[in-house]
Design an enzyme around this catalytic site. Structure first.
Site, PDB file in Angstrom:
ATOM      1  N   SER A   8     -39.733 -13.547  24.898  1.00 53.00           N
ATOM      2  CA  SER A   8     -38.897 -14.694  24.517  1.00 53.00           C
ATOM      3  C   SER A   8     -37.979 -14.305  23.371  1.00 53.00           C
ATOM      4  O   SER A   8     -38.435 -13.962  22.275  1.00 53.00           O
ATOM      5  CB  SER A   8     -39.777 -15.866  24.080  1.00 53.00           C
ATOM      6  OG  SER A   8     -38.963 -16.829  23.441  1.00 53.00           O
TER       7      SER A   8
ATOM      8  N   HIS B  49     -36.951 -14.126  28.520  1.00 54.60           N
ATOM      9  CA  HIS B  49     -37.188 -15.571  28.503  1.00 54.60           C
ATOM     10  C   HIS B  49     -36.253 -16.226  27.495  1.00 54.60           C
ATOM     11  O   HIS B  49     -36.209 -15.830  26.328  1.00 54.60           O
ATOM     12  CB  HIS B  49     -38.654 -15.811  28.132  1.00 54.60           C
ATOM     13  CG  HIS B  49     -39.113 -17.228  28.214  1.00 54.60           C
ATOM     14  ND1 HIS B  49     -39.502 -17.829  29.386  1.00 54.60           N
ATOM     15  CD2 HIS B  49     -39.266 -18.178  27.249  1.00 54.60           C
ATOM     16  CE1 HIS B  49     -39.889 -19.076  29.153  1.00 54.60           C
ATOM     17  NE2 HIS B  49     -39.747 -19.317  27.860  1.00 54.60           N
TER      18      HIS B  49
ATOM     19  N   ASP C  62     -35.247 -19.682  25.695  1.00 52.08           N
ATOM     20  CA  ASP C  62     -35.742 -21.020  25.380  1.00 52.08           C
ATOM     21  C   ASP C  62     -34.595 -21.927  24.970  1.00 52.08           C
ATOM     22  O   ASP C  62     -34.009 -21.765  23.910  1.00 52.08           O
ATOM     23  CB  ASP C  62     -36.762 -20.921  24.231  1.00 52.08           C
ATOM     24  CG  ASP C  62     -38.094 -20.376  24.709  1.00 52.08           C
ATOM     25  OD1 ASP C  62     -38.645 -20.932  25.670  1.00 52.08           O
ATOM     26  OD2 ASP C  62     -38.568 -19.381  24.128  1.00 52.08           O
TER      27      ASP C  62
ATOM     28  N   MET D  79     -33.489 -25.551  23.840  1.00 54.38           N
ATOM     29  CA  MET D  79     -34.051 -26.763  23.217  1.00 54.38           C
ATOM     30  C   MET D  79     -32.923 -27.676  22.746  1.00 54.38           C
ATOM     31  O   MET D  79     -31.931 -27.196  22.197  1.00 54.38           O
ATOM     32  CB  MET D  79     -34.899 -26.374  22.005  1.00 54.38           C
ATOM     33  CG  MET D  79     -36.007 -25.385  22.318  1.00 54.38           C
ATOM     34  SD  MET D  79     -36.931 -25.013  20.826  1.00 54.38           S
ATOM     35  CE  MET D  79     -38.025 -23.734  21.425  1.00 54.38           C
TER      36      MET D  79
ATOM     37  N   HIS E  16     -35.830 -21.366  30.262  1.00 52.35           N
ATOM     38  CA  HIS E  16     -36.803 -22.448  30.084  1.00 52.35           C
ATOM     39  C   HIS E  16     -36.095 -23.627  29.422  1.00 52.35           C
ATOM     40  O   HIS E  16     -35.771 -23.585  28.243  1.00 52.35           O
ATOM     41  CB  HIS E  16     -37.949 -21.900  29.213  1.00 52.35           C
ATOM     42  CG  HIS E  16     -39.013 -22.893  28.889  1.00 52.35           C
ATOM     43  ND1 HIS E  16     -39.978 -22.649  27.943  1.00 52.35           N
ATOM     44  CD2 HIS E  16     -39.289 -24.135  29.391  1.00 52.35           C
ATOM     45  CE1 HIS E  16     -40.791 -23.684  27.877  1.00 52.35           C
ATOM     46  NE2 HIS E  16     -40.387 -24.604  28.743  1.00 52.35           N
TER      47      HIS E  16
ATOM     48  N   MET F 248     -36.064 -26.912  27.795  1.00 51.50           N
ATOM     49  CA  MET F 248     -36.853 -27.940  27.097  1.00 51.50           C
ATOM     50  C   MET F 248     -35.875 -29.013  26.658  1.00 51.50           C
ATOM     51  O   MET F 248     -35.553 -29.160  25.473  1.00 51.50           O
ATOM     52  CB  MET F 248     -37.583 -27.303  25.904  1.00 51.50           C
ATOM     53  CG  MET F 248     -38.748 -26.431  26.342  1.00 51.50           C
ATOM     54  SD  MET F 248     -39.314 -25.343  25.032  1.00 51.50           S
ATOM     55  CE  MET F 248     -38.145 -24.012  25.249  1.00 51.50           C
TER      56      MET F 248
ATOM     57  N   MET G 149     -47.564 -24.505  29.751  1.00 52.92           N
ATOM     58  CA  MET G 149     -47.387 -24.314  28.311  1.00 52.92           C
ATOM     59  C   MET G 149     -48.750 -24.228  27.631  1.00 52.92           C
ATOM     60  O   MET G 149     -49.616 -25.078  27.848  1.00 52.92           O
ATOM     61  CB  MET G 149     -46.602 -25.490  27.695  1.00 52.92           C
ATOM     62  CG  MET G 149     -45.132 -25.547  28.058  1.00 52.92           C
ATOM     63  SD  MET G 149     -44.190 -24.064  27.661  1.00 52.92           S
ATOM     64  CE  MET G 149     -44.414 -23.930  25.882  1.00 52.92           C
TER      65      MET G 149
ATOM     66  N   GLY H  51     -41.448 -26.146  21.535  1.00 55.26           N
ATOM     67  CA  GLY H  51     -40.553 -26.448  20.411  1.00 55.26           C
ATOM     68  C   GLY H  51     -40.413 -25.308  19.409  1.00 55.26           C
ATOM     69  O   GLY H  51     -39.356 -25.151  18.812  1.00 55.26           O
TER      70      GLY H  51
ATOM     71  N   GLY I  64     -41.699 -21.092  18.235  1.00 54.36           N
ATOM     72  CA  GLY I  64     -42.434 -19.858  18.458  1.00 54.36           C
ATOM     73  C   GLY I  64     -43.527 -19.732  17.404  1.00 54.36           C
ATOM     74  O   GLY I  64     -43.574 -20.503  16.443  1.00 54.36           O
ATOM     75  N   GLY I  65     -44.419 -18.776  17.615  1.00 49.86           N
ATOM     76  CA  GLY I  65     -45.400 -18.437  16.585  1.00 49.86           C
ATOM     77  C   GLY I  65     -46.562 -19.404  16.427  1.00 49.86           C
ATOM     78  O   GLY I  65     -47.240 -19.390  15.400  1.00 49.86           O
TER      79      GLY I  65
ATOM     80  N   ASP J 147     -46.909 -19.656  28.500  1.00 45.33           N
ATOM     81  CA  ASP J 147     -45.937 -19.539  27.408  1.00 45.33           C
ATOM     82  C   ASP J 147     -46.506 -20.214  26.161  1.00 45.33           C
ATOM     83  O   ASP J 147     -46.789 -21.416  26.180  1.00 45.33           O
ATOM     84  CB  ASP J 147     -44.640 -20.232  27.866  1.00 45.33           C
ATOM     85  CG  ASP J 147     -43.529 -20.176  26.839  1.00 45.33           C
ATOM     86  OD1 ASP J 147     -43.681 -19.509  25.801  1.00 45.33           O
ATOM     87  OD2 ASP J 147     -42.483 -20.807  27.098  1.00 45.33           O
TER      88      ASP J 147
ATOM     89  N   GLY K 137     -48.206 -18.570  22.215  1.00 48.09           N
ATOM     90  CA  GLY K 137     -49.374 -17.932  21.591  1.00 48.09           C
ATOM     91  C   GLY K 137     -49.931 -16.753  22.361  1.00 48.09           C
ATOM     92  O   GLY K 137     -51.112 -16.406  22.228  1.00 48.09           O
TER      93      GLY K 137
ATOM     94  N   GLY L  93     -43.158 -14.189  22.625  1.00 53.19           N
ATOM     95  CA  GLY L  93     -42.037 -14.117  21.695  1.00 53.19           C
ATOM     96  C   GLY L  93     -42.408 -13.370  20.442  1.00 53.19           C
ATOM     97  O   GLY L  93     -42.083 -12.184  20.269  1.00 53.19           O
ATOM     98  N   SER L  94     -43.132 -14.042  19.547  1.00 55.69           N
ATOM     99  CA  SER L  94     -43.412 -13.438  18.245  1.00 55.69           C
ATOM    100  C   SER L  94     -44.293 -12.185  18.370  1.00 55.69           C
ATOM    101  O   SER L  94     -44.142 -11.263  17.570  1.00 55.69           O
ATOM    102  CB  SER L  94     -44.062 -14.459  17.305  1.00 55.69           C
ATOM    103  OG  SER L  94     -45.157 -15.075  17.926  1.00 55.69           O
TER     104      SER L  94
END
Ligand code: DX5
Ligand code: ZN
Length: 215
Positions: A9, A34, A36, A38, A67, A69, A141, A146, A148-149, A176, A178, A198-199
């Protein structure tokens, strides 16, 4: 064992050098990227929009796994499809009713783009069973969308087996939120075959090592 698709991501990438960051995960072994999107309404955060997808399309042949959102996803399908998205995943919770879900599925397909449907942590997997035959991908999900991390929610991953059982063979089941070397294995052992991270990837100093540790 079926092939696991890794989708880094870019929400956690360095936006000042996004093209290089996408190239770097490709070199590190990713097949997808990916994105995101938003809108500050469906989720309490604003991130990436159509111009970024359009720019990335010019510099990469990776699958643009987008994705959405956002509220009213139907308004933005055409712009994202024309910008070059390969997959458009929208949220079940952004739809009024089943008819609305089917309309968006058909709209995405009309642009010859692969279609994904996502569920937030509090949504039961049964809510989307009737749509499974019409989808290319289901996104489960494993955090509240909303940001990352966030910390992986175990209970959410437990939705995977029931979706897998109801789905046709070639449905991609993506998770998606964690995802790291430990949570990845929980999800793949439950039946997920695409991992968004992502992170964990972009926060590491060796993207190749991070991606390989997810298998
Ligand atoms: C969250 C996004 C995710 C996010 C994942 O709303 O949908 O794709 O980037 O970030 P990590 O992997 O850091 O949980
Ligand atoms: Zn995402």
């Amino acid at each position: 064992m079926s092939k696991i698709i890794i989708s880094p991501s870019i929400l956690s990438a360095d936006f000042t050098k996004l093209g290089c960051e996408v190239e770097a995960v490709k070199k590190a072994g990713a097949q997808w990227v990916h994105i995101d999107v938003m809108d500050g309404h469906f989720v309490p955060n604003i991130s990436i929009g159509v111009p970024v997808v359009k720019s990335l399309r010019k510099v990469t042949d990776l699958v643009l796994d987008t994705h959405l959102m956002i509220e009213n996803p139907e308004k933005y399908i055409e712009p994202f499809a024309k910008a070059g998205a390969d997959i458009l995943t929208f949220h079940f919770e952004a739809c009024r009713d089943a008819k609305h879900v089917y309309e968006i599925i058909n709209l995405i397909k009309s642009f010859d783009v692969r279609v994904g449907l996502s569920i937030k942590p509090k949504t039961l997997p049964e809510s989307i069973f009737e749509f499974l035959d019409y989808l290319d991908l289901v996104l489960v999900m494993t955090v509240e969308p909303g940001f990352g991390g966030q910390i992986f929610m175990h209970d959410c991953a437990m939705k995977i087996p029931s979706i897998k059982e109801k789905a046709k063979n070639n449905l991609i089941i993506q998770v998606d939120g964690g995802i790291n070397n430990l949570t990845a294995k929980i999800c793949t052992s439950l039946g997920a075959n695409s991992l968004v991270a992502g992170s964990y990837i972009y926060g590491s100093d060796d993207y190749k090592k991070a991606i390989e540790s997810l298998f």
